[in-house]
Design a protein around this motif. Structure first.
Motif, short mmCIF file in Angstrom:
data_model
loop_
_atom_site.label_atom_id
_atom_site.label_comp_id
_atom_site.label_asym_id
_atom_site.label_seq_id
_atom_site.Cartn_x
_atom_site.Cartn_y
_atom_site.Cartn_z
N PRO A 13 -0.20 -31.81 -12.25
CA PRO A 13 -0.27 -30.44 -12.77
C PRO A 13 1.10 -29.80 -12.82
O PRO A 13 2.02 -30.17 -12.07
CB PRO A 13 -1.17 -29.72 -11.76
N ALA A 14 1.25 -28.84 -13.73
CA ALA A 14 2.52 -28.12 -13.83
C ALA A 14 2.88 -27.51 -12.48
O ALA A 14 2.03 -26.97 -11.78
CB ALA A 14 2.42 -27.04 -14.90
N GLY A 15 4.17 -27.63 -12.14
CA GLY A 15 4.64 -27.17 -10.85
C GLY A 15 4.59 -28.22 -9.76
O GLY A 15 5.12 -28.00 -8.66
N GLY A 16 3.97 -29.33 -10.05
CA GLY A 16 3.83 -30.38 -9.05
C GLY A 16 5.03 -31.30 -8.97
O GLY A 16 6.03 -31.12 -9.68
N SER A 17 4.92 -32.27 -8.10
CA SER A 17 5.99 -33.25 -7.86
C SER A 17 5.46 -34.65 -8.04
O SER A 17 4.25 -34.91 -7.89
CB SER A 17 6.54 -33.08 -6.44
N LEU A 18 6.39 -35.55 -8.30
CA LEU A 18 6.02 -36.95 -8.50
C LEU A 18 7.26 -37.79 -8.23
O LEU A 18 8.37 -37.38 -8.55
CB LEU A 18 5.52 -37.19 -9.92
N ARG A 19 7.05 -38.96 -7.65
CA ARG A 19 8.16 -39.91 -7.49
C ARG A 19 7.82 -41.19 -8.22
O ARG A 19 6.76 -41.79 -7.98
CB ARG A 19 8.43 -40.21 -6.02
N VAL A 20 8.69 -41.61 -9.11
CA VAL A 20 8.54 -42.88 -9.79
C VAL A 20 9.55 -43.87 -9.21
O VAL A 20 10.61 -43.48 -8.73
CB VAL A 20 8.69 -42.75 -11.31
#
Length: 123
Positions: A13-20
């Motif tokens: 979701p917008a505002g969230g974080s993610l690590r690739v």
């Protein structure tokens, strides 16, 4: 044979974080500068971030600096891209790339590419 395999993409979701992540095989990445690029639908591939062989130097695309962080673990032969405060306009396929020598911001400078991982940011 050099292989770069990205993982960790998905819906956020917008505002969230993610690590690739980008796992390398057939090569010792401590000998290579590594980078992330993104490609949104219908657009050219765009520089996101690059990191030197030792991890001391990091370069970022102008619009992304401050939200994205590139890092590497040479013992794990893996490069990461941590993304914060994601926005729908960050939706793209994220590609990992490797080159000998110093980090670069142009796609043509990189010899090896992964297949990409899709990141979709929902509003």
């Amino acid at each position: 044979q050099v292989q770069l395999v990205e993982s960790g993409g998905g819906l956020v979701p917008a505002g969230g974080s993610l690590r690739v992540s980008c796992a390398a095989s057939g090569v010792t990445i401590s000998n290579y500068a590594m980078a992330w690029f993104l490609q949104a639908p219908g657009k050219e591939r765009e520089f996101v971030a690059a990191i030197s062989r030792s991890g001391v130097r990091m370069d970022y695309g102008c619009s992304l600096k401050g939200r994205f962080t590139i890092s590497r673990d040479n013992t794990e032969n893996t490069v990461y891209l941590q993304m914060h405060t994601l926005q729908p306009e960050d939706t793209a396929v994220y590609f990992c790339a490797a080159r000998e020598g110093a980090p670069a911001t142009s796609t043509w400078a990189y010899n090896y590419w992964g297949q990409g991982t899709q990141v979709t940011v929902t509003s």
